[in-house]
Design an enzyme around this catalytic site. Structure first.
Site, mmCIF file in Angstrom:
data_model
loop_
_atom_site.group_PDB
_atom_site.id
_atom_site.type_symbol
_atom_site.label_atom_id
_atom_site.label_comp_id
_atom_site.label_asym_id
_atom_site.label_seq_id
_atom_site.Cartn_x
_atom_site.Cartn_y
_atom_site.Cartn_z
ATOM 1 N N PRO A 87 9.658 2.789 -7.596
ATOM 2 C CA PRO A 87 9.612 3.814 -6.549
ATOM 3 C C PRO A 87 9.289 5.203 -7.079
ATOM 4 O O PRO A 87 8.940 6.092 -6.309
ATOM 5 C CB PRO A 87 11.012 3.759 -5.922
ATOM 6 C CG PRO A 87 11.869 3.094 -6.940
ATOM 7 C CD PRO A 87 10.979 2.162 -7.686
ATOM 8 N N GLU A 114 19.257 -2.407 -10.972
ATOM 9 C CA GLU A 114 19.264 -0.975 -10.690
ATOM 10 C C GLU A 114 18.051 -0.243 -11.262
ATOM 11 O O GLU A 114 17.647 0.789 -10.749
ATOM 12 C CB GLU A 114 20.552 -0.345 -11.242
ATOM 13 C CG GLU A 114 20.757 1.113 -10.862
ATOM 14 C CD GLU A 114 20.932 1.304 -9.360
ATOM 15 O OE1 GLU A 114 20.653 2.413 -8.877
ATOM 16 O OE2 GLU A 114 21.335 0.335 -8.675
ATOM 17 N N ARG A 152 -9.367 -8.706 -3.168
ATOM 18 C CA ARG A 152 -10.394 -8.812 -2.130
ATOM 19 C C ARG A 152 -11.563 -7.867 -2.379
ATOM 20 O O ARG A 152 -12.625 -8.028 -1.786
ATOM 21 C CB ARG A 152 -9.783 -8.550 -0.748
ATOM 22 C CG ARG A 152 -9.287 -7.132 -0.521
ATOM 23 C CD ARG A 152 -8.473 -7.026 0.755
ATOM 24 N NE ARG A 152 -9.201 -7.494 1.912
ATOM 25 C CZ ARG A 152 -10.087 -6.762 2.581
ATOM 26 N NH1 ARG A 152 -10.344 -5.528 2.198
ATOM 27 N NH2 ARG A 152 -10.714 -7.255 3.620
ATOM 28 N N ASP A 167 -13.469 -1.214 6.295
ATOM 29 C CA ASP A 167 -12.013 -1.242 6.392
ATOM 30 C C ASP A 167 -11.446 0.173 6.456
ATOM 31 O O ASP A 167 -12.031 1.124 5.936
ATOM 32 C CB ASP A 167 -11.403 -1.937 5.173
ATOM 33 C CG ASP A 167 -11.609 -3.441 5.194
ATOM 34 O OD1 ASP A 167 -11.992 -3.958 6.256
ATOM 35 O OD2 ASP A 167 -11.393 -4.079 4.153
#
Length: 244
Positions: A87, A114, A152, A167
């Site tokens: 994160p 953690e 992709r 896209d």
């Protein structure tokens, strides 16, 4: 491309790697994947991969030895991109997906608990990446998401190599609206321009719709998009129509 996943739960990757685009890419020989359970590389009789953090604190932290040992078992070069799902990492986006799709070898380190011993981050990793401002139980789901977005874009993976060019995010804008048969459904009709056969007008309409869609749904994207004078006129006209 070769992709290695360092994970405590290799079976989690079976679903995405054995179906749809991922399976097709492997069948074509465009993609090679490998999962490595770094618990197998623990240096203790209980195969323990985590421990309490020095200095105290909540939760358990991944030990460095299993991950370092697993990396040594994976054939890699200086060009290998070693990605830590974290994160704290830079946000994943289409531009990064395009960049990573040009690499020959990726290694995803998928943690649990953690956090990581900091030496994993500073000594092994080339890229710290986050898929959003929220916390998940582990790095497996983010790694799968990134894999789908990256693979992709590899030439030869999609049946129509041009199909991803329209896209959302590919050129910095959201995608234009799409329609198919029937021409009229529940009182709602396909826009006439799409039935005109005039490809120049259709392309112009699609560009206008991409601009409008982006302004309505993700105006933050326009801060980085090089709006032309004509683009600004299109948006101003749309805004005036809303006020009527």
């Amino acid at each position: 491309m070769k992709i290695d996943y360092l994970t405590l739960f290799p079976e989690m990757f079976d679903g995405i790697l054995n179906h749809s685009i991922m399976k097709r890419a492997q069948d074509k020989g465009v993609l090679q994947t490998n999962t490595v359970n770094f618990r197998d590389f623990a240096e203790n009789k209980h195969n323990q991969v985590d421990d309490y953090p020095y200095g105290g604190g909540q939760g358990m932290v991944l030990k460095p030895e299993p991950v370092f040992n697993a990396m040594q078992a994976v054939e890699h070069t200086e060009a290998t991109r070693v990605i830590l799902m974290c994160p704290q990492g830079k946000p994943f986006n289409q531009a990064l997906a395009q960049e990573l799709s040009e690499a020959e070898h990726l290694v995803f380190i998928c943690g649990h608990y953690e956090g990581y011993d900091e030496r994993i981050r500073t000594q092994l990793v080339t890229d710290e990446v986050s898929i959003g401002d929220y916390v998940l139980t582990g790095g497996e789901l983010p790694a799968m998401t990134m894999t789908d977005a990256i693979v992709r874009l590899i030439p030869g993976v999609l049946g129509n190599q041009q199909s991803h060019e329209d896209d959302s995010f590919q050129d910095g804008l959201l995608e234009f609206p799409q329609y198919t048969r029937p021409r009229s459904y529940l009182g709602h009709d396909v826009p006439d321009v799409l039935l005109s056969g005039n490809h120049a007008h259709i392309e112009q309409w699609r560009h206008e719709q991409k601009l409008i869609n982006t302004w309505v749904k993700r105006p933050d994207l326009l801060e980085q998009y090089p709006l032309t004078t004509e683009d600004q006129k299109i948006l101003e006209t749309y805004k005036k129509q809303l006020k009527k």
